[in-house]
Design an enzyme around this catalytic site. Structure first.
Site, PDB file in Angstrom:
ATOM      1  N   HIS A 233       0.812  -1.227   0.000  1.00  0.00           N
ATOM      2  CA  HIS A 233       0.000   0.000   0.000  1.00  0.00           C
ATOM      3  C   HIS A 233       0.843   1.273   0.000  1.00  0.00           C
ATOM      4  O   HIS A 233       0.458   2.273  -0.570  1.00  0.00           O
ATOM      5  CB  HIS A 233      -0.995  -0.002   1.185  1.00  0.00           C
ATOM      6  N   ASP A 234       2.016   1.225   0.651  1.00  0.00           N
ATOM      7  CA  ASP A 234       2.845   2.427   0.771  1.00  0.00           C
ATOM      8  C   ASP A 234       4.036   2.415  -0.179  1.00  0.00           C
ATOM      9  O   ASP A 234       4.999   3.158   0.045  1.00  0.00           O
ATOM     10  CB  ASP A 234       3.375   2.546   2.213  1.00  0.00           C
ATOM     11  N   LYS A 237       5.938   5.429  -1.350  1.00  0.00           N
ATOM     12  CA  LYS A 237       6.859   6.186  -0.491  1.00  0.00           C
ATOM     13  C   LYS A 237       8.309   5.952  -0.906  1.00  0.00           C
ATOM     14  O   LYS A 237       9.173   6.780  -0.659  1.00  0.00           O
ATOM     15  CB  LYS A 237       6.677   5.773   0.970  1.00  0.00           C
ATOM     16  N   HIS A 262       2.332  10.054  -2.329  1.00  0.00           N
ATOM     17  CA  HIS A 262       2.731   8.642  -2.414  1.00  0.00           C
ATOM     18  C   HIS A 262       1.604   7.707  -2.875  1.00  0.00           C
ATOM     19  O   HIS A 262       1.888   6.722  -3.558  1.00  0.00           O
ATOM     20  CB  HIS A 262       3.414   8.158  -1.118  1.00  0.00           C
ATOM     21  N   HIS A 287      -5.802   4.337  -0.002  1.00  0.00           N
ATOM     22  CA  HIS A 287      -5.687   4.021   1.433  1.00  0.00           C
ATOM     23  C   HIS A 287      -5.675   5.244   2.343  1.00  0.00           C
ATOM     24  O   HIS A 287      -5.891   5.122   3.543  1.00  0.00           O
ATOM     25  CB  HIS A 287      -4.486   3.096   1.715  1.00  0.00           C
ATOM     26  N   HIS A 288      -5.428   6.443   1.791  1.00  0.00           N
ATOM     27  CA  HIS A 288      -5.537   7.646   2.632  1.00  0.00           C
ATOM     28  C   HIS A 288      -6.844   8.397   2.393  1.00  0.00           C
ATOM     29  O   HIS A 288      -7.045   9.496   2.901  1.00  0.00           O
ATOM     30  CB  HIS A 288      -4.349   8.585   2.418  1.00  0.00           C
ATOM     31  N   ASP A 317      -3.907   0.220   8.509  1.00  0.00           N
ATOM     32  CA  ASP A 317      -2.787   1.162   8.330  1.00  0.00           C
ATOM     33  C   ASP A 317      -2.743   2.144   9.496  1.00  0.00           C
ATOM     34  O   ASP A 317      -1.708   2.378  10.107  1.00  0.00           O
ATOM     35  CB  ASP A 317      -3.003   1.908   6.997  1.00  0.00           C
TER      36      ASP A 317
HETATM   37 FE   FE2 Z   1       0.323   5.613   3.116  1.00  0.00          FE
HETATM   38 FE   FE2 Z   2       0.866   3.021   5.590  1.00  0.00          FE
END
Ligand code: FE2
Ligand code: FE2
Length: 368
Positions: A233-234, A237, A262, A287-288, A317
């Site tokens: 998911h990240d 980044k 990201h 996801h954010h 998360d």
């Molecule tokens: Fe994230």
């Molecule tokens: Fe995360």
């Protein structure tokens, strides 16, 4: 009375409980499942049917029934999660009662209600003797998973292939480990140095997301796909300059805006990876975003709710971010994190999923 009747009954019980998590109790799919359960119960002698969960197996009307396959296992897990060892369907049960039973089994309220024609026998939670075959989660387990994820993440670059097969193996290990009775909290990677946080966070969000997906009785392929999506998911980044990502002090507005890119970077990167589930792209992107459709990034169709898999990852998360130690504050206990999350039930988080997650974590904390 034959095995097809048993199988049909178990299948429709699991389907009814699964459907009522997503739809109202009056939804056609729930009504149909209840009607089918009722009609199959009519085939039992005297309309009496007893289902028992005994050490992971189903016993139907006093006969061990191993042919129920994955649905049988799911029903056992559902009953276990509610601390129920036995369900007696008595003559005269109606479709409304069956639907209430579905709803109570799907809900996180514990224990389920009482019914005129369905009797529930309970086992005391926490009194089971430890399973000798239970998976061992120790420092070696954590080190191995960390090394595997670190290796896969090391390949993340616009110029290299992401080793999707390696990630599938990692996720399968998680699934097998908690199916073999490992405690969810003990499976989470211990807090490590700042540089390893990216990997431990990915591991933990994957484990927690799969556990939550599993508790919803989703298909194995879906649980695995959610696990992989959560693991990545990240990933966006890694495409952000390290000076900004690991900056120890407060971020400037501009730097913060860069970090908030990201989800877009991650989704764009994952969309080009061959052999990867599309769910991973969606979860990286969403996801954010929040349950109430706020959050970031702001998309063209921002009024649309997140995909259910993204709603799961938004919860796990947030949980892992808060429980992990960060330089500027101490780590929080499971209870403290869940308390904070509860305040955002319905706004940041899907209330039903959050309730379910809370039950999972409280159970894991009690058993630790
Ligand atoms: Fe994230
Ligand atoms: Fe995360």
């Amino acid at each position: 009375m034959n095995n097809a009747t048993f199988r049909g009954l178990i299948w429709n019980l699991v389907v009814g409980i699964s459907q009522v998590r997503f739809y109202s109790i009056g939804h056609e799919s729930v009504v149909v499942a209840a009607e089918r359960v009722l009609s199959l119960l009519g085939e039992f002698p005297d309309g009496l049917c007893t289902i028992m969960a005994v050490k992971g197996d189903l016993v139907v009307n006093n006969a061990l029934f191993r042919e129920a396959g994955i649905h049988g296992q799911k029903l056992v897990r559902l009953l276990d999660a509610k601390g129920i060892s036995r369900v007696d369907f008595l003559p005269g049960a109606g479709a409304g009662e069956i639907r209430s039973f579905f709803a109570d089994m799907a809900a996180t309220k514990d224990p389920p209600g009482r019914y005129a024609h369905i009797r529930l026998g309970r086992i005391e939670l926490g009194t089971a003797t430890p399973d000798a075959d239970a998976a061992v989660v120790d420092a070696a387990f954590h080190a191995e998973q960390l090394a595997r994820v670190q290796e896969a993440y090391g390949q993340v670059s616009p110029f290299r292939e992401l080793p999707v097969v390696g990630l599938e193996e990692v996720v399968s290990t998680f699934l097998l480990t908690f199916r073999r009775g490992a405690n969810l909290l003990q499976m989470l990677s211990p807090v490590k140095s700042h540089s390893e946080h990216t990997y431990t966070h990915a591991i933990n969000v994957s484990i927690l997301s799969m556990a939550l997906a599993e508790s919803l009785c989703l298909k194995d392929e879906t649980v695995q796909a959610i696990g992989i999506a959560a693991l990545l998911h990240d990933v966006g980044k890694l495409l952000i300059p390290k000076e900004i990502l690991h900056k120890p002090g407060k971020l400037s507005d501009e730097e913060f805006a860069t970090i908030k890119q990201h989800p877009l970077y991650g989704a764009a990167y994952l969309a080009r990876v061959e052999g990867l589930t599309r769910l991973a792209v969606l979860v990286a992107l969403e996801h954010h975003r929040k349950f109430d459709t706020s959050g970031y990034p702001v998309l063209r169709d921002s009024g649309r709710r997140q995909h259910a898999a993204s709603q799961i990852v938004t919860i796990t998360d947030f949980y892992d971010a808060l429980r992990s130690h960060r330089p500027y504050r101490r780590s929080l206990s499971t209870g403290e994190v869940l308390g904070i999350m509860q305040k955002e039930s319905g706004s940041a988080f899907n209330p039903g999923l959050l309730q379910r997650f809370t039950v999972l974590m409280v159970q894991a904390a009690a058993a630790e």
